[in-house]
Write an enzyme that holds these catalytic residues in place. Structure first.
Site, PDB file in Angstrom:
ATOM      1  N   LYS A  76      60.286  97.443  20.451  1.00  0.00           N
ATOM      2  CA  LYS A  76      58.828  97.289  20.356  1.00  0.00           C
ATOM      3  C   LYS A  76      58.336  98.159  19.198  1.00  0.00           C
ATOM      4  O   LYS A  76      58.803  99.288  19.015  1.00  0.00           O
ATOM      5  CB  LYS A  76      58.174  97.725  21.674  1.00  0.00           C
ATOM      6  CG  LYS A  76      56.660  97.519  21.705  1.00  0.00           C
ATOM      7  CD  LYS A  76      56.073  97.835  23.091  1.00  0.00           C
ATOM      8  CE  LYS A  76      54.572  97.586  23.126  1.00  0.00           C
ATOM      9  NZ  LYS A  76      53.989  97.866  24.461  1.00  0.00           N
ATOM     10  N   SER A 152      51.122  94.283  26.677  1.00  0.00           N
ATOM     11  CA  SER A 152      51.187  94.393  25.232  1.00  0.00           C
ATOM     12  C   SER A 152      52.587  94.193  24.652  1.00  0.00           C
ATOM     13  O   SER A 152      52.707  93.948  23.448  1.00  0.00           O
ATOM     14  CB  SER A 152      50.680  95.774  24.794  1.00  0.00           C
ATOM     15  OG  SER A 152      51.557  96.790  25.235  1.00  0.00           O
ATOM     16  N   SER A 176      52.182  96.662  30.723  1.00  0.00           N
ATOM     17  CA  SER A 176      52.616  96.059  29.467  1.00  0.00           C
ATOM     18  C   SER A 176      54.100  95.721  29.372  1.00  0.00           C
ATOM     19  O   SER A 176      54.520  95.049  28.439  1.00  0.00           O
ATOM     20  CB  SER A 176      52.254  96.972  28.292  1.00  0.00           C
ATOM     21  OG  SER A 176      50.881  96.866  28.013  1.00  0.00           O
TER      22      SER A 176
END
Lengths: 484, 484
Positions: A76, A152, A176
């Site tokens: 990420k 997210s 997330s």
């Protein structure tokens, strides 16, 4: 190989059926082909990845490899990685090349020998539940490209679901990891707060942020989590505990497992078909020897409002460092210092980030602090106490991860409150600092549904065990999106 | 002026004498090239986290114990949010609601001689915080430079109650505090380098009025002289304002040493809302009783305790005891001198250290630590005065010789230079006879009742003895012979 588990890849690498360079190339080629459609990665650097793969092959040849050495994964883009552009999904950091490694990255690269394939797209500064707030454009859900992958960690979820990477890292501040895992048919784990170091992970809400693995199965998550955890003297909130092997207890039978079903998670607000899939999964657990008990989390309806005070408050301060003075974006034209700040931040941040900074600044300001921030902290304590009480009656709590399956791109983008409610079941877990997971448990209209497992503090091993046994008995997690 | 009472409270920033910064491992050494002592944490790169330096905490504990304050078993770091280019994170980590040190007091000696008096100033609190960097507004042709070497330097902010009633008391307080922080080894006290700087809160009120007047805060006074000048100017300015019918408005002002005036920096209306909240990156600071006991055990005897001991054990006056405990170095030198010369000679030891040695050091601009005459040498000298081997006048010669390295000890100098006092009354008597014979005019004047003539005769005898004759014996013999 594309659909292989981490264990299978590990064995193939050890048996020299494939080299890390070959394996990494396989995925890099796939990223090159499919990423233009999915937009799951924001940065790919073939040369850097292959350099790591060659080093991994050398370690394998030298016999100094660990269990995951040479396996490629996606990171990420919230983790600083030395020499890699690290954007956090924002224009503000679009040009920021990190001069250092986050602890998680260091552990994965230098210690475990994992190969990073690239940095995945995400909601800007992790603020969002649909991956639509990214400066680099939305990510498409591999199960239906007109739909969001969740957020997210939407880029990581889409990347693993589309098999652009065998597994990925995510971070979870209010859901997330779990919500995109649910929306993309993945297994994702948010550990107990403090288990994984936050050093080098760009802060959204410091008291809630926690990194964890996203993969196709509980077993893969366990293997990846083993490489991420551990006390870090550079993170004061990191916990100094004995290291455990999360794969060790995966196969334990579930006889006598007490599953707590919070009545607040099984009332209104959840799509009926999603709920039916969740109930079916719980019935499957009963077949595996578990019993259920109704528990109550009486303050859980306050978790979303409390979260949307605490998280923006911390974010408003955490994001102050993005001022254009030292790195990142700086507005091209300004007449004085004040203007440099105003224009840089007005132009560098997207709408959702600015909304949360304003909420945060408001709730911390003189005269409002007690009514909002302190009150939210009191609620946070009550929510944590609710869980403590519930865990006196059960070993693990279950319910839906998300109230709906993946929604359409743009569907909720104009209505922040609707968007905030996508995390209605996940947020309380962050407020309490507990570990939580999402596990694939069925499909509604061809879209995946996630079952949420919530454990007591440091019960990551138990959660993985509970998820793994379910995955031995079901095949939801093995279903793959068909990509055009 | 006489109907007005001045009220002063002082906030002091003492830079703590740690090797590294309060929340990072970067060096705190002064004078390095700009930005060479700023690490990732000091630069506030994305993702970095603060880790508290235990040495800084120990400095705070030392201070708390030294002033008889409560050292808080639990204190909390808070973020003070504001934007400025030399504040890289956009917030300063400080302590707000729960500081590490609460209460305590400092006893001062104000004034000298007959007007000297003792005063106790109460302290409100002392808290740990980080310093900001420096903005350099010169030398950059229209741009400002930022040096972050100082960013993150540990500070103890020490806040007094508004207990001072004159600029003299304010200076005495600042000097006592300055001496104390150096005494206990927590601050180098270097005011030029900004290691110790004061803000003075000044107000005036009609004598007899219970409530305080409106205060103005004079910022950043980095010398005792500026502190006094700034307060004196400010007090007169405030009195004039009120007497001319204007109201004092709460404000922050700066002192300009060139003009000797204070001028407004910002009014209360412009004051920032700092949006303080507990820093979620740092756990509450917990100080155990064991830790406190260990620090207590490492504390030196404090100046107050030493002062009392000098009065009770050595019979010194309060003023002398106070002067001799101005610093560890002076006190150490004095105690070493007494150790060599014996407690019975404590008073002459005090005089030599405070008067003769101090004057000589002052003349050469030397610190007592670099005194060419050691405490052992000085003690040897004092012993020879005490046993009448030399007179006080000759002693000054011997001292000068020791200063210039003309001998290893007082005895050696006395021996080599033949300075031993003549106490043989036969030898003195013959000198007296010679002088009387050679100065009939003086003898006649004395006999005519002119006392002054006697002194002239004493002078002649001493001159003939090259200063070495015992003055008392010379007096006695002269009187005898003149009477005879």
């Amino acid at each position: 190989m594309i659909n292989a588990s981490l264990k299978q890849l590990s064995q193939a690498l050890a048996a020299r059926q494939i080299s890390s360079v070959e394996l990494s190339t396989l995925f890099l080629d796939r990223i090159e082909r499919l990423n233009p459609t999915l937009n799951a990665f924001v940065t790919v650097d073939r040369e850097k990845s292959l350099l790591m793969a060659r080093a991994a092959d050398a370690r394998i040849a030298a016999g100094t490899a660990g269990p995951l050495t040479g396996i490629p994964i996606a990171q990420k883009d919230i983790f600083c990685a030395e020499g890699w552009t690290t954007t956090c999904g924002s224009k503000m950091l679009a040009n920021f090349v990190s001069p250092y490694d986050a602890t998680v990255i260091h552990k994965m690269h230098a210690e475990a020998g994992l190969v990073s394939l690239g940095k995945t797209n995400m909601d800007e500064f992790a603020m969002g539940s649909s991956n639509e707030t990214s400066f680099f454009g939305p990510v498409r859900n591999p199960w239906d490209s007109s739909r969001v992958p969740g957020g997210s960690s939407g880029g990581s979820a889409a990347a693993v679901a589309a098999r652009l990477a065998p597994a990925a890292t995510g971070t979870d501040t209010g859901g997330s990891i779990r919500q995109p895992a649910a929306l993309c048919n993945l297994t994702g784990l948010k550990p107990t707060y403090g288990v994984v170091s936050r050093y080098g992970m760009i802060a959204f809400a410091s008291s809630l942020d926690q990194a964890g693995p996203m993969a196709a199965s509980a077993e893969d998550c366990a293997l990846l989590l083993n490489t991420m955890v551990g006390f870090d003297e550079r993170d004061s909130t990191s916990l100094d505990r004995p290291v455990e092997d999360y794969t060790a207890g995966l196969d334990k039978p579930l006889n006598g497992l007490r599953i707590g079903l919070p009545k607040e998670f099984f009332g209104e607000g959840c799509d009926a078909e999603v709920m039916a899939a969740v109930r079916a999964a719980i019935a499957e657990y009963e077949k595996l020897g578990a019993t259920t008990v109704e528990v109550s989390l009486p303050n859980s309806h306050l978790s979303v409002p409390a979260y949307y005070v605490i998280a923006p408050a911390e974010a408003s301060s955490n994001l102050s460092r993005f001022d254009g003075a030292r790195y990142g974006y700086r507005a091209p034209d300004y007449a004085n210092l004040e203007q440099m700040y105003e224009k840089t931040r007005a132009q560098g941040f997207g709408a959702e980030v600015k909304r949360r900074i304003m909420i945060g600044a408001y709730v911390l300001s003189h005269g409002y602090y007690d009514a909002y921030y302190l009150q939210a902290q009191r609620i946070r304590r009550l929510i944590a106490d609710d869980f403590v009480a519930a865990f006196k009656q059960c070993d693990v709590i279950m319910g839906p991860t998300s109230p709906s399956t993946a929604f359409k791109l743009g569907e909720k983008a104009a209505d922040p409150v609707q968007m905030y409610l996508s995390d209605i079941y996940t947020i309380a877990v962050n407020l309490a600092g507990l570990p939580g997971m999402s596990v694939p448990c069925g499909f509604v209209g061809g879209l995946p549904v996630g079952l949420q497992l919530i454990g007591n503090y440091f019960a990551e091993g138990q959660l993985l065990n509970v998820a793994h046994r379910y995955q031995q008995a079901t095949d939801w997690h093995q279903r793959r999106a068909v990509i055009a | 002026m006489n109907q007005w009472e001045v009220v002063i409270g002082i906030e002091t920033h003492a830079q703590l004498a740690t090797v590294s910064k309060i929340f990072s491992g970067a060096s705190t050494a002064f004078g390095a090239a700009p930005n060479t002592q700023a690490c990732a944490v000091d630069l506030a790169l994305p993702g970095v986290l603060p880790v508290l330096n235990k040495k800084a905490v120990e400095c705070a504990i030392r201070f708390g114990l030294a002033i008889g304050a409560e050292v808080a078993p639990k204190s909390v770091f808070a973020r003070k949010n504001y934007f400025y280019p030399d504040l890289p994170k956009g917030y300063q980590i400080s302590q707000m609601d729960l500081p590490v040190v609460v209460g305590g007091n400092i006893t001062l000696q104000v004034g000298q001689g007959d007007k000297a008096y003792e005063k106790v100033v109460r302290l409100t609190r002392a808290h740990l915080e980080e310093d900001a960097g420096k903005s350099l507004h010169e030398d950059f042709q229209g741009k400002s430079g930022i040096d972050l070497n100082r960013a993150g330097t540990p500070l103890l902010e020490i806040v007094s109650e508004p207990d001072m009633r004159s600029s003299d008391e304010a200076v005495a307080y600042a000097k006592s505090l300055h001496a104390l922080v150096q005494w206990i080894g927590i601050c180098d006290g270097n005011m030029q380098e900004g290691s110790f700087r004061c803000d003075a809160n000044v107000s005036v009120r009609p004598k007899g009025q219970a409530e305080f007047g409106t205060r103005r805060e004079i910022k950043n006074l980095n010398s005792f002289r500026f502190l006094k000048e700034a307060i004196d100017f400010e007090v007169q300015w405030q009195i004039n304002e009120i007497e001319e019918g204007r109201r004092i408005v709460q404000a922050t002002v700066l002192f300009d040493p060139d003009t000797g005036e204070t001028r407004m920096m910002r009014s209360k209306e412009d004051a920032h809302d700092y949006r303080y909240f507990p820093d979620p990156d740092l756990l509450p600071l917990v100080i155990s009783s064991e830790w406190m006991a260990r620090v207590q055990g490492e504390l030196p005897e404090l100046p107050g305790q030493m002062r009392e001991r000098f009065v009770s054990e050595l019979g010194l006056s309060a003023y002398d005891a106070s002067a001799l405990t101005a610093s560890q170095e002076i006190a150490g030198f004095f105690q070493a001198t007494v150790a060599g010369a014996g407690k019975a000679n404590a008073k002459p030891c005090a005089n030599w250290v405070m008067v003769d040695l101090a004057a000589r050091l002052n003349k050469e601009g030397k610190d007592i630590a670099d005194s060419p005459v050691s405490a052992t040498q000085l003690a040897g000298l004092i012993l020879r005065i005490a046993d009448n081997t030399i007179s006080n006048n000759i002693a000054k010669k011997v001292f000068e010789a020791l200063w210039n390295g003309e001998g290893a000890s007082a005895d050696e100098v006395i021996d080599k230079q033949g300075l031993k006092q003549i106490t043989d009354s036969g030898a003195i008597a013959s000198l007296v006879d010679e002088v009387l014979a050679a100065n009939p005019a003086n003898v006649a004047e004395f006999k005519a009742g002119k006392e002054k003539a006697f002194n002239a005769l004493v002078g002649q005898v001493m001159k003939a003895a090259k200063g070495k004759a015992n003055p008392q014996q010379v007096n006695d013999l002269l009187k005898q012979k003149l009477a005879g």
